[in-house]
Design a protein around this motif. Structure first.
Motif, PDB file in Angstrom:
ATOM      1  N   HIS A   1       0.839  -1.199   0.000  1.00  0.00           N
ATOM      2  CA  HIS A   1       0.000   0.000   0.000  1.00  0.00           C
ATOM      3  C   HIS A   1       0.879   1.256   0.000  1.00  0.00           C
ATOM      4  CE1 HIS A   1      -2.898   2.994   0.598  1.00  0.00           C
ATOM      5  NE2 HIS A   1      -3.105   2.887   1.885  1.00  0.00           N
ATOM      6  N   LEU A   2       1.930   1.256   0.805  1.00  0.00           N
ATOM      7  CA  LEU A   2       2.838   2.398   0.850  1.00  0.00           C
ATOM      8  C   LEU A   2       3.559   2.574  -0.479  1.00  0.00           C
ATOM      9  CD1 LEU A   2       4.152   4.698   2.403  1.00  0.00           C
ATOM     10  CD2 LEU A   2       5.808   3.056   3.294  1.00  0.00           C
ATOM     11  N   MET A   3       4.012   1.477  -1.089  1.00  0.00           N
ATOM     12  CA  MET A   3       4.728   1.553  -2.365  1.00  0.00           C
ATOM     13  C   MET A   3       3.862   2.161  -3.466  1.00  0.00           C
ATOM     14  SD  MET A   3       6.805  -1.989  -2.687  1.00  0.00           S
ATOM     15  CE  MET A   3       6.912  -2.928  -1.196  1.00  0.00           C
ATOM     16  N   GLN A   4       2.562   1.931  -3.403  1.00  0.00           N
ATOM     17  CA  GLN A   4       1.660   2.485  -4.420  1.00  0.00           C
ATOM     18  C   GLN A   4       1.465   3.987  -4.253  1.00  0.00           C
ATOM     19  OE1 GLN A   4      -1.707  -0.046  -3.779  1.00  0.00           O
ATOM     20  NE2 GLN A   4      -0.923  -1.648  -5.119  1.00  0.00           N
ATOM     21  N   THR A   5       1.841   4.533  -3.113  1.00  0.00           N
ATOM     22  CA  THR A   5       1.665   5.965  -2.872  1.00  0.00           C
ATOM     23  C   THR A   5       2.975   6.739  -2.902  1.00  0.00           C
ATOM     24  OG1 THR A   5       1.827   5.754  -0.460  1.00  0.00           O
ATOM     25  CG2 THR A   5      -0.358   5.497  -1.431  1.00  0.00           C
ATOM     26  N   ILE A   6       4.072   6.050  -3.227  1.00  0.00           N
ATOM     27  CA  ILE A   6       5.384   6.694  -3.304  1.00  0.00           C
ATOM     28  C   ILE A   6       5.808   6.764  -4.771  1.00  0.00           C
ATOM     29  CG2 ILE A   6       7.822   6.517  -2.662  1.00  0.00           C
ATOM     30  CD1 ILE A   6       5.991   7.249  -0.327  1.00  0.00           C
ATOM     31  N   ARG A   7       6.201   7.950  -5.199  1.00  0.00           N
ATOM     32  CA  ARG A   7       6.569   8.211  -6.596  1.00  0.00           C
ATOM     33  C   ARG A   7       7.992   7.720  -6.879  1.00  0.00           C
ATOM     34  NH1 ARG A   7       4.287  12.503  -9.378  1.00  0.00           N
ATOM     35  NH2 ARG A   7       3.700  13.361  -7.366  1.00  0.00           N
ATOM     36  N   CYS A   8       8.155   7.068  -8.021  1.00  0.00           N
ATOM     37  CA  CYS A   8       9.487   6.677  -8.472  1.00  0.00           C
ATOM     38  C   CYS A   8      10.220   7.931  -8.915  1.00  0.00           C
ATOM     39  CB  CYS A   8       9.390   5.686  -9.627  1.00  0.00           C
ATOM     40  SG  CYS A   8      10.987   5.280 -10.343  1.00  0.00           S
ATOM     41  N   LEU A   9      11.381   8.172  -8.365  1.00  0.00           N
ATOM     42  CA  LEU A   9      12.133   9.388  -8.693  1.00  0.00           C
ATOM     43  C   LEU A   9      12.758   9.324 -10.074  1.00  0.00           C
ATOM     44  CD1 LEU A   9      13.829   9.958  -5.246  1.00  0.00           C
ATOM     45  CD2 LEU A   9      11.885  11.187  -6.211  1.00  0.00           C
ATOM     46  N   THR A  10      12.901   8.138 -10.631  1.00  0.00           N
ATOM     47  CA  THR A  10      13.456   7.985 -11.967  1.00  0.00           C
ATOM     48  C   THR A  10      12.372   8.156 -13.026  1.00  0.00           C
ATOM     49  OG1 THR A  10      15.081   6.433 -11.096  1.00  0.00           O
ATOM     50  CG2 THR A  10      14.779   6.467 -13.469  1.00  0.00           C
ATOM     51  N   CYS A  11      11.240   7.496 -12.823  1.00  0.00           N
ATOM     52  CA  CYS A  11      10.161   7.511 -13.826  1.00  0.00           C
ATOM     53  C   CYS A  11       9.290   8.751 -13.696  1.00  0.00           C
ATOM     54  CB  CYS A  11       9.272   6.288 -13.655  1.00  0.00           C
ATOM     55  SG  CYS A  11      10.181   4.758 -13.701  1.00  0.00           S
ATOM     56  N   GLN A  12       8.990   9.166 -12.494  1.00  0.00           N
ATOM     57  CA  GLN A  12       8.193  10.332 -12.145  1.00  0.00           C
ATOM     58  C   GLN A  12       6.721  10.226 -12.532  1.00  0.00           C
ATOM     59  OE1 GLN A  12      10.141  13.854 -13.475  1.00  0.00           O
ATOM     60  NE2 GLN A  12      11.916  13.516 -12.202  1.00  0.00           N
ATOM     61  N   SER A  13       6.320   9.204 -13.246  1.00  0.00           N
ATOM     62  CA  SER A  13       4.905   9.052 -13.543  1.00  0.00           C
ATOM     63  C   SER A  13       4.382   7.719 -13.019  1.00  0.00           C
ATOM     64  CB  SER A  13       4.668   9.147 -15.052  1.00  0.00           C
ATOM     65  OG  SER A  13       5.318   8.078 -15.714  1.00  0.00           O
ATOM     66  N   GLN A  14       5.212   6.971 -12.359  1.00  0.00           N
ATOM     67  CA  GLN A  14       4.816   5.684 -11.818  1.00  0.00           C
ATOM     68  C   GLN A  14       5.150   5.622 -10.341  1.00  0.00           C
ATOM     69  OE1 GLN A  14       7.197   3.086 -14.392  1.00  0.00           O
ATOM     70  NE2 GLN A  14       5.276   2.241 -15.178  1.00  0.00           N
ATOM     71  N   SER A  15       4.401   4.785  -9.642  1.00  0.00           N
ATOM     72  CA  SER A  15       4.744   4.539  -8.247  1.00  0.00           C
ATOM     73  C   SER A  15       5.902   3.547  -8.211  1.00  0.00           C
ATOM     74  CB  SER A  15       3.533   3.967  -7.503  1.00  0.00           C
ATOM     75  OG  SER A  15       3.257   2.657  -7.971  1.00  0.00           O
ATOM     76  N   VAL A  16       6.534   3.429  -7.062  1.00  0.00           N
ATOM     77  CA  VAL A  16       7.638   2.463  -6.957  1.00  0.00           C
ATOM     78  C   VAL A  16       7.119   1.040  -7.075  1.00  0.00           C
ATOM     79  CG1 VAL A  16       9.197   3.970  -5.678  1.00  0.00           C
ATOM     80  CG2 VAL A  16       7.653   2.485  -4.431  1.00  0.00           C
ATOM     81  N   ALA A  17       5.837   0.823  -6.805  1.00  0.00           N
ATOM     82  CA  ALA A  17       5.259  -0.508  -6.957  1.00  0.00           C
ATOM     83  C   ALA A  17       5.142  -0.889  -8.429  1.00  0.00           C
ATOM     84  CB  ALA A  17       3.882  -0.566  -6.300  1.00  0.00           C
ATOM     85  N   ASP A  18       4.932   0.092  -9.311  1.00  0.00           N
ATOM     86  CA  ASP A  18       4.713  -0.177 -10.733  1.00  0.00           C
ATOM     87  C   ASP A  18       5.969  -0.062 -11.585  1.00  0.00           C
ATOM     88  OD1 ASP A  18       2.006  -0.472 -10.170  1.00  0.00           O
ATOM     89  OD2 ASP A  18       1.609   1.657 -10.471  1.00  0.00           O
ATOM     90  N   SER A  19       6.995   0.570 -11.085  1.00  0.00           N
ATOM     91  CA  SER A  19       8.180   0.866 -11.882  1.00  0.00           C
ATOM     92  C   SER A  19       9.181  -0.285 -11.859  1.00  0.00           C
ATOM     93  CB  SER A  19       8.853   2.132 -11.348  1.00  0.00           C
ATOM     94  OG  SER A  19      10.053   2.366 -12.033  1.00  0.00           O
ATOM     95  N   ASP A  20       9.857  -0.476 -12.988  1.00  0.00           N
ATOM     96  CA  ASP A  20      10.930  -1.467 -13.078  1.00  0.00           C
ATOM     97  C   ASP A  20      12.312  -0.835 -12.982  1.00  0.00           C
ATOM     98  OD1 ASP A  20       9.316  -3.721 -13.292  1.00  0.00           O
ATOM     99  OD2 ASP A  20       9.105  -3.487 -15.455  1.00  0.00           O
TER     100      ASP A  20
END
Length: 147
Positions: free
Chosen positions: A48-67
């Motif tokens: 749940h937390l990962m879905q609400t944290i922004r990936c700093l590399t992608c900037q349009s995905q959460s860390v849960a969704d980013s590779d």
């Protein structure tokens, strides 16, 4: 001959600078980047937390969704801190303190961000006052014209 010497010098200077970049791709992913926590309740909190944290590399995905590797490192960090007993709010606060408010998809009201939350309310109230004034003026004019 002089061009060759300049090119060789440029390569000699640039090659050592490129070595750290080349080493980044060969690093293995963090252990908890793709491995779930053994405790299902802790894993649910982490997800749940990962879905609400922004990936700093992608900037349009959460860390849960980013590779991205950075997202994998952040997933590892979140799972590690939750496994150590921290609450999701404590982990979020730590991430916001370290990376700034931008990292969270769930903004909080603070001394800096309160105008962002108050602005729309003020605009709606201002619109209501203007609308009320115009409608009241029309009613008064219609009442005076009918007499």
């Amino acid at each position: 001959m002089r061009r060759v010497a300049i090119l060789a010098l440029a390569l000699a200077v640039a090659a050592p600078l490129a070595m750290p970049v080349l080493g980044q791709d060969s690093l293995p992913p963090a252990p908890y980047a793709y491995t779930e926590l053994p405790d299902p309740a802790q894993e649910a909190q982490a997800l749940h937390l990962m879905q609400t944290i922004r990936c700093l590399t992608c900037q349009s995905q959460s860390v849960a969704d980013s590779d991205a590797q950075m997202a994998g490192d952040m997933r590892h960090l979140i799972r590690t801190r939750i496994a150590a007993g921290e609450t999701p709010d404590q982990v979020r606060d730590w991430l916001v303190e370290r990376y700034g408010d931008y990292i969270s998809y769930e903004p909080t009201v603070s001394a800096i961000t309160w105008p962002l939350f108050a602005g729309p309310v003020v605009l709606v109230l201002l619109g209501a006052v203007i609308l009320y004034g115009r409608l009241g003026r029309r009613r008064r004019q219609a009442g005076e014209g009918g007499q």
